[in-house]
Design a protein around this motif. Structure first.
Motif, mmCIF file in Angstrom:
data_model
loop_
_atom_site.group_PDB
_atom_site.id
_atom_site.type_symbol
_atom_site.label_atom_id
_atom_site.label_comp_id
_atom_site.label_asym_id
_atom_site.label_seq_id
_atom_site.Cartn_x
_atom_site.Cartn_y
_atom_site.Cartn_z
ATOM 1 N N PHE A 167 -110.733 41.519 106.695
ATOM 2 C CA PHE A 167 -109.533 42.088 106.085
ATOM 3 C C PHE A 167 -109.097 41.160 104.970
ATOM 4 O O PHE A 167 -109.151 39.937 105.116
ATOM 5 N N LYS A 168 -108.636 41.753 103.863
ATOM 6 C CA LYS A 168 -108.197 40.955 102.720
ATOM 7 C C LYS A 168 -106.765 41.259 102.301
ATOM 8 O O LYS A 168 -106.179 40.504 101.559
ATOM 9 N N GLY A 169 -106.240 42.380 102.739
ATOM 10 C CA GLY A 169 -104.900 42.772 102.335
ATOM 11 C C GLY A 169 -104.881 43.318 100.918
ATOM 12 O O GLY A 169 -105.886 43.337 100.216
ATOM 13 N N THR A 170 -103.701 43.780 100.519
ATOM 14 C CA THR A 170 -103.498 44.337 99.185
ATOM 15 C C THR A 170 -102.144 43.872 98.660
ATOM 16 O O THR A 170 -101.150 43.953 99.384
ATOM 17 N N ASN A 171 -102.122 43.395 97.431
ATOM 18 C CA ASN A 171 -100.873 42.969 96.794
ATOM 19 C C ASN A 171 -100.108 41.960 97.653
ATOM 20 O O ASN A 171 -98.893 42.032 97.766
ATOM 21 N N GLY A 172 -100.835 41.058 98.311
ATOM 22 C CA GLY A 172 -100.200 40.024 99.116
ATOM 23 C C GLY A 172 -99.640 40.501 100.441
ATOM 24 O O GLY A 172 -98.828 39.819 101.056
ATOM 25 N N LYS A 173 -100.069 41.679 100.872
ATOM 26 C CA LYS A 173 -99.580 42.224 102.141
ATOM 27 C C LYS A 173 -100.749 42.673 103.013
ATOM 28 O O LYS A 173 -101.786 43.084 102.510
ATOM 29 N N PHE A 174 -100.531 42.620 104.319
ATOM 30 C CA PHE A 174 -101.514 43.115 105.279
ATOM 31 C C PHE A 174 -101.211 44.564 105.662
ATOM 32 O O PHE A 174 -102.110 45.317 105.970
ATOM 33 N N ALA A 193 -105.166 36.759 111.703
ATOM 34 C CA ALA A 193 -105.665 35.538 111.052
ATOM 35 C C ALA A 193 -107.178 35.422 111.220
ATOM 36 O O ALA A 193 -107.886 35.040 110.280
ATOM 37 N N ALA A 194 -107.684 35.768 112.397
ATOM 38 C CA ALA A 194 -109.130 35.653 112.647
ATOM 39 C C ALA A 194 -109.932 36.607 111.779
ATOM 40 O O ALA A 194 -110.948 36.217 111.195
ATOM 41 N N VAL A 195 -109.494 37.867 111.663
ATOM 42 C CA VAL A 195 -110.244 38.813 110.832
ATOM 43 C C VAL A 195 -110.076 38.498 109.352
ATOM 44 O O VAL A 195 -110.947 38.805 108.550
ATOM 45 N N THR A 196 -108.970 37.869 108.992
ATOM 46 C CA THR A 196 -108.774 37.428 107.612
ATOM 47 C C THR A 196 -109.709 36.265 107.310
ATOM 48 O O THR A 196 -110.411 36.266 106.287
ATOM 49 N N LYS A 197 -109.734 35.279 108.195
ATOM 50 C CA LYS A 197 -110.610 34.123 108.004
ATOM 51 C C LYS A 197 -112.078 34.557 107.935
ATOM 52 O O LYS A 197 -112.857 34.017 107.147
ATOM 53 N N ALA A 198 -112.438 35.563 108.728
ATOM 54 C CA ALA A 198 -113.822 36.061 108.749
ATOM 55 C C ALA A 198 -114.144 36.900 107.512
ATOM 56 O O ALA A 198 -115.293 37.288 107.307
ATOM 57 N N GLU A 211 -111.429 55.243 104.398
ATOM 58 C CA GLU A 211 -112.025 54.370 103.386
ATOM 59 C C GLU A 211 -111.889 52.902 103.792
ATOM 60 O O GLU A 211 -112.851 52.136 103.726
ATOM 61 N N GLN A 212 -110.687 52.513 104.220
ATOM 62 C CA GLN A 212 -110.466 51.141 104.659
ATOM 63 C C GLN A 212 -111.292 50.824 105.906
ATOM 64 O O GLN A 212 -111.849 49.731 106.026
ATOM 65 N N ALA A 213 -111.371 51.776 106.832
ATOM 66 C CA ALA A 213 -112.169 51.573 108.042
ATOM 67 C C ALA A 213 -113.630 51.340 107.676
ATOM 68 O O ALA A 213 -114.277 50.437 108.227
ATOM 69 N N ALA A 214 -114.137 52.111 106.745
ATOM 70 C CA ALA A 214 -115.525 51.923 106.314
ATOM 71 C C ALA A 214 -115.720 50.524 105.729
ATOM 72 O O ALA A 214 -116.710 49.847 106.023
ATOM 73 N N SER A 215 -114.777 50.070 104.921
ATOM 74 C CA SER A 215 -114.883 48.745 104.310
ATOM 75 C C SER A 215 -114.876 47.634 105.345
ATOM 76 O O SER A 215 -115.700 46.722 105.296
ATOM 77 N N VAL A 216 -113.945 47.693 106.307
ATOM 78 C CA VAL A 216 -113.881 46.609 107.284
ATOM 79 C C VAL A 216 -115.098 46.624 108.205
ATOM 80 O O VAL A 216 -115.553 45.566 108.652
ATOM 81 N N GLU A 234 -100.578 32.859 105.278
ATOM 82 C CA GLU A 234 -99.713 32.652 104.110
ATOM 83 C C GLU A 234 -100.010 33.622 102.979
ATOM 84 O O GLU A 234 -99.147 33.898 102.154
ATOM 85 N N LYS A 235 -101.210 34.164 102.941
ATOM 86 C CA LYS A 235 -101.567 35.107 101.874
ATOM 87 C C LYS A 235 -100.846 36.436 102.014
ATOM 88 O O LYS A 235 -100.814 37.233 101.089
ATOM 89 N N TYR A 236 -100.256 36.684 103.192
ATOM 90 C CA TYR A 236 -99.541 37.945 103.449
ATOM 91 C C TYR A 236 -98.042 37.691 103.539
ATOM 92 O O TYR A 236 -97.600 36.814 104.267
ATOM 93 N N SER A 237 -97.261 38.498 102.834
ATOM 94 C CA SER A 237 -95.807 38.356 102.908
ATOM 95 C C SER A 237 -95.219 39.146 104.074
ATOM 96 O O SER A 237 -94.044 38.979 104.390
ATOM 97 N N ASP A 238 -96.017 39.974 104.727
ATOM 98 C CA ASP A 238 -95.497 40.823 105.799
ATOM 99 C C ASP A 238 -96.021 40.470 107.195
ATOM 100 O O ASP A 238 -95.731 41.168 108.167
#
Length: 149
Positions: free
Chosen positions: A119-126, A111-116, A135-140, A95-99
């Motif tokens: 991944f957090k998404g940006t501006n309500g989108k995945f 959903a699993a990587v979000t729950k863990a 940069e994103q790969a390093a973060s995840v 539900e946190k993602y509109s896309d």
């Protein structure tokens, strides 16, 4: 919480971190030998990931070494490599993602990587189809390995 990273998981994460150019994971019954990586310095690691069912490449027997990888496919790789489980209520988690919703082909993995907390998404989108940046790969990878940035 620090997560222990096995040899295979470490290879997966190193591959994602080292390059945002990986194959789109496609489900396959057996580990292929990829025509575009055979004889390269990365063939052993890539074939180990394929044998474990974490990546499988394309139907034309290539890995797609220089292809971009999307955020949704990194989610699938981490889901498989970390042996994550989908949350009981996938739709609620998404539900946190509109896309992305529970009808998305990779809904349970996202959903699993979000729950863990990976991944957090940006501006309500995945942004599932967008290529993941280095940069994103390093973060995840850090979030998957250590649970915090």
């Amino acid at each position: 919480m620090v997560r222990k990273i096995g040899k295979l998981t470490g290879l997966t994460m190193a591959g994602v971190a080292g390059s945002a150019m990986l194959a789109v994971p496609v489900v396959s019954a057996s580990a292929p030998s990829f025509t575009d990586v055979d004889g390269t310095s990365h063939a052993e690691a890539i074939n180990a990931l394929a044998k474990a069912g974490i990546v499988t490449g394309y139907e034309n027997k290539t890995f797609g070494t220089w292809n971009e990888i999307s955020r949704q496919h990194v989610a699938v790789i981490l889901y498989r490599a970390l042996h994550l489980e989908a949350p009981d209520n996938v739709g609620k988690t998404l539900e946190k993602y509109s896309d992305v919703d529970e009808k998305h082909p990779y809904a349970k993995q996202i959903a699993a990587v979000t729950k863990a907390g990976i991944f957090k998404g940006t501006n309500g989108k995945f942004y599932p189809d967008k290529p993941i940046t280095r940069e994103q790969a390093a973060s995840v990878i850090v979030l998957a390995a250590f649970g915090k940035v």
